[in-house]
Design an enzyme around this catalytic site. Structure first.
Site, PDB file in Angstrom:
ATOM      1  N   ASP A 144       0.811  -1.221   0.000  1.00 60.12           N
ATOM      2  CA  ASP A 144       0.000   0.000   0.000  1.00 60.12           C
ATOM      3  C   ASP A 144       0.842   1.267   0.000  1.00 60.12           C
ATOM      4  O   ASP A 144       2.042   1.241   0.262  1.00 60.12           O
ATOM      5  CB  ASP A 144      -0.903   0.025   1.239  1.00 60.12           C
ATOM      6  CG  ASP A 144      -0.084   0.084   2.522  1.00 60.12           C
ATOM      7  OD1 ASP A 144       0.965  -0.586   2.580  1.00 60.12           O
ATOM      8  OD2 ASP A 144      -0.489   0.790   3.461  1.00 60.12           O
ATOM      9  N   GLU A 145       0.194   2.363  -0.313  1.00 63.20           N
ATOM     10  CA  GLU A 145       0.690   3.727  -0.110  1.00 63.20           C
ATOM     11  C   GLU A 145       2.130   3.962  -0.584  1.00 63.20           C
ATOM     12  O   GLU A 145       2.974   4.417   0.198  1.00 63.20           O
ATOM     13  CB  GLU A 145       0.584   4.109   1.379  1.00 63.20           C
ATOM     14  CG  GLU A 145      -0.846   4.320   1.828  1.00 63.20           C
ATOM     15  CD  GLU A 145      -0.950   5.086   3.153  1.00 63.20           C
ATOM     16  OE1 GLU A 145      -1.877   5.874   3.295  1.00 63.20           O
ATOM     17  OE2 GLU A 145      -0.101   4.874   4.039  1.00 63.20           O
ATOM     18  N   VAL A 146       2.403   3.654  -1.829  1.00 64.42           N
ATOM     19  CA  VAL A 146       3.730   4.013  -2.332  1.00 64.42           C
ATOM     20  C   VAL A 146       3.652   5.356  -3.051  1.00 64.42           C
ATOM     21  O   VAL A 146       2.592   5.778  -3.506  1.00 64.42           O
ATOM     22  CB  VAL A 146       4.310   2.938  -3.282  1.00 64.42           C
ATOM     23  CG1 VAL A 146       4.474   1.606  -2.545  1.00 64.42           C
ATOM     24  CG2 VAL A 146       3.458   2.776  -4.523  1.00 64.42           C
TER      25      VAL A 146
END
Lengths: 573, 573
Positions: B348-350
């Protein structure tokens, strides 16, 4: 790049100096993750008014005290700091010992602190108590510090400041004083620095209350506002009317005797904290009616809507002489127990319909050709006058003058809470004011509205995080003469959603930001604004220090940020 | 009018029956403040699928167990319940023993519980594990109860249900079972009932993790999602790469060894809880870089804006073979430690710019004529395939399929979190889904945005109170085939503002509402909606019971409302 490098080289130097003590100590890496916390101000919370410091480092392993005063508060405090506080250790601290602004070499030792009080008598704690102190720590080989104060309460603050200068160095296996010599001249910006705790909605054991007062003292807060009674339970064991707690407390376990209260008053006094009792009346008074039904109107009306702002419904019967008799008796008992010059007479959040719909009161109003507002006003003024007759200064919630438009004697102190406009309103009318605006300084809000049925299905809103609390300027929109009327402020912890399970982490470290505003003010002596960018660098270590002392202060951010605040708090693009 | 009256007359009857034991016991008023908590459903949390009960009251002071199975999980559980749970006492309870729907006279005794398992082997905990049980308690003079289950995990749930039926009666000085006979047939609505805990942002001692898992089990939750690694610290002591924790943990004290983890896995298994490890990668991975700098890109960029959603910046270097080698090694070690069939691969959340601005990666992309998105996709798919090669089912955060549009094998489980739309998005694409929508089931939100500088000066918003969590319908806007893809849900406790000081009161009792939804579902067997008006009547006693067992579950409302929920929760005008 990282501070750890400086630390490593520092270690080598010090190992050489202290070989005898370092032998046998495993040289582990104490802080695995790098740590950078550049200290611009001293790690003293709240920040002193004036301070100077140097670059020397002193050993502080054995500090003696030298004083000739006979004052048990002083001697007990020295014992407390010596036994429980100065010499705490954390071998794996989240905030490392700060080597960046002090000599890595230990060049001397703090041997003695000489304490000099202008007046060693058992001074009363009041608005005019001079809490100032001066702490001087030279940097000589066998240093002798001086702590001067007008009275014992200033000395307590000086001891606290000293305790925050001392730091355990895991690398050296000893307590050190960095940045000697020190010269601190300090005094509070505001005379009243309070915390409100509510023991009616949920009951707290005495130990919890003591721990709260102790942590207040570390934060240089000096006023414990005890919101003891409310609609939900009556925990005070009255001598005149024991049935009040017998039937109105949650249980025989959930009570405070007069002796319990006296114990708290004494405990607080020994820490420089005054205890201000509040009698919540005539609103929020259901619980009085379990023991003495005739003194409460509209008790437990179902549904409660229209009778109270919060269940259960019930307000003191303001037409009954018995009510006055009981209230007077509780005032008398509280005056005996609480020596403080302040007495909180409450007077907030009443709903007139509770009384208008009470047949007895309706008849009284008709017989006497009065409005319910007039009857309410008479009750409040009579109760306040009775309290004043006991040589007490009355505090009242803001509604008295801002909503009910009562005219109160000008020495009355108005506590503002309902939004931040109240501060202007109360000071404009010329009243001295204690500020506890709920949109900044209430610690209990932001968790939904528990008075709803059962709760609204919307996310809670309104939590006051530390920076919102720290950044709140009580003086906003005030004239300079209005500003003069602010005697201080309070962080408030009403108890709908708080009890022994969560009060401590909910109070601390957020209440510490209120303590900072009230002690240190808004500007440094050079007139520069104290910023939250600076505060966070010092609040992280202060939270860690409170933790080490046993206070369950909750985290301000990720652990990484405790180690590296500047990595976390950067100016936005 | 009040229940206390019923109680008093009941007391007299019972005193007569139990004179021998009542002699010498002071007859104090146990609950001073009146209490009315009319029980419409049993005080069992979560509510069983089917239950019948009567009006008889049994003594439950000494319950024996009768079983022939050799299963250490079962025997340990019986010992645990017998030693630590069944016989807890609270002489001044906030929720009084309920006399209103049960006979005041004790007419028999529960002597023995016979346990019958279809399969007493050491079953694996997985989605297809049958957790059902049947508990039958007759009302005869010397009653013999029966607990039937397919396997030991069903039996654990049955023991928990039994423990919640037993109540200490301060008036009788003994434990009783009200409302016998009982007949309960129970099974979970959803197979995956989880809680996420984050041990990277702050470290928790093993005891805290165990206590959390124990409380989960009481709530019939069965999946502990261990978010162990993140940018802020690397607490896992890898055998292949010990430098990861040596330099990336907060300190040598803030680590978990493989043995520690195995201890937790065993502890959880004995309580019917699976432990699912997550390897947060390739985003949120700064902490890997302290030990092995070459595997992390854009580490500690200052300012961090544009490189990460949350400081410190740093993502795994997805162009480096060394990165894959290290990740594979950690996967190997976790596969050895965690037997669970699920493995969370995160993803997630790169922030792509972290890599685009890395000169090594930029060169790699140019040399190989690839976009950064392609390289990221390759990395994620390779890591997931590696995990699948170890015979594990991969869980991935919703971004994988909803934002990065990766095509994953259909047996992949998608965990949705970013608002509640993700549930539709993931199931629409045909993926099985674990629901943890942050606007309903995140326990950590509502306290400001700590990633800001230092925080925005606005009140926090978004706290999910118990009723918002309880009332959340995961099935909203889904077709029936999409609903079928929901395997369960998770309450999530990310650690920005949570650590050992406040995690327990922040998790409980709110996570209990998620447990209720996942076990009991949304309707009773008659198809009637389970309402929060009913839930609160049962959640109050359940919170008190958790407290009595030592879990610092925070209050749901004023103590008065625990005693008198109907006075507090009334329909609005």
């Amino acid at each position: 790049m990282y501070f750890i490098n400086t630390l490593s080289s520092a270690l080598i130097v010090i190992s050489a100096v202290w070989t005898t003590s370092v032998i046998g100590v495993e040289q582990v890496s104490i802080n695995s993750l790098p740590a950078v916390n550049p200290v611009k101000q001293p790690w003293i919370w709240p920040l002193p008014q004036h301070w100077d410091r140097g670059q020397k480092t002193l050993d502080a392993s054995h500090i003696g005290f030298d004083y000739s005063h006979h004052n048990s508060i002083l001697s007990k405090a020295i014992k407390r700091y010596t036994d429980d506080i100065f010499y705490l250790k954390d071998d794996y601290p989240m905030v490392p010992y700060n080597w960046s602004t002090t000599d890595s070499k230990i060049t001397g030792q703090l041997r003695t602190v000489k304490i000099i009080l202008d007046n060693a008598d058992d001074t009363k704690l009041d608005l005019d108590t001079d809490e100032s102190y001066e702490l001087t720590i030279p940097s000589g080989n066998k240093a002798r510090a001086t702590l001067k104060a007008k009275n014992v309460y200033g000395a307590l603050h000086g001891l606290e400041t000293l305790s925050q200068i001392i730091q355990w160095s895991p690398e050296n296996r000893r307590h050190l004083i960095p940045n000697a010599p020190w010269s601190i001249k300090d005094k509070p910006k505001y005379a009243y620095r309070g915390l409100l705790m509510d023991t009616s909605r949920h009951y707290y054991p005495l130990e919890d209350i003591k721990k709260t007062i102790e942590t207040m003292a570390w934060n240089k807060m000096n006023a414990f506002h005890w919101h003891m009674l409310d609609s939900t339970s009556f925990p005070y064991e009255s001598k005149a009317y024991p049935e009040l707690s017998k039937k109105g407390a949650y249980s025989p376990k959930h009570v405070y005797s007069a002796e319990d209260l006296a114990e708290i008053v004494q405990f607080a006094k020994e820490r420089g904290v005054r205890v201000i009792p509040e009698i919540e009346a005539p609103g929020h008074s259901t619980s009085w009616g379990y023991g003495i039904p005739e003194i409460v109107s509209c008790r437990d009306k179902v549904p409660y809507f229209g009778y109270t702002v919060q269940p259960p419904s019930g307000q003191l019967n303001i037409a009954s002489n018995k009510t006055k008799e009981v209230v007077h008796a509780i005032v008398d008992e509280f005056v005996d127990i609480f020596p403080d010059s302040f007495f909180h007479a409450s007077g907030d959040e009443v709903v007139y319909d509770c009384w208008s719909n009470d047949t007895e009161i309706a008849k009284y109003l008709k017989d006497n050709d009065m409005t319910v507002q007039e009857l309410f006003s008479d009750f409040v003024l009579e109760m306040q006058d009775y309290i004043r007759s006991k040589n007490r200064t009355v505090i009242a919630w803001q509604e008295s003058v801002l909503e009910y438009n009562l005219t109160l004697p000008k020495n009355t102190v108005i506590q503002t809470w309902d939004g931040s406009d109240g501060v202007k309103g109360a000071t404009e009318k010329g009243y001295r004011t204690i500020v506890s605006s709920n949109n900044y300084w209430y610690l209990d809000v932001g968790f939904g509205k528990p008075r709803s049925n059962p709760y609204p299905d919307v996310a809670g809103a309104g939590f006051n995080h530390w920076n919102r609390m720290y950044s709140y300027d009580m003086r906003a929109n005030l004239t300079s003469s209005e500003i003069e009327l602010i005697i201080g402020g309070e962080a408030a912890v009403f108890g709908e959603l708080i009890d022994h399970t969560n009060f401590e982490s909910r109070i601390w470290p957020r209440a510490s930001t209120v303590a900072h505003v009230l002690w240190s003010g808004y500007e440094n002596p050079e007139g520069e604004k104290l910023t939250s960018e600076d505060a966070i660098l010092r609040l992280f270590p202060w939270r860690e220090r409170m933790l080490l002392r046993g206070t369950m202060a909750s985290p301000l951010n990720q652990g990484f940020c405790t180690r590296n605040p500047l990595d976390c708090f950067q100016p936005p693009e």
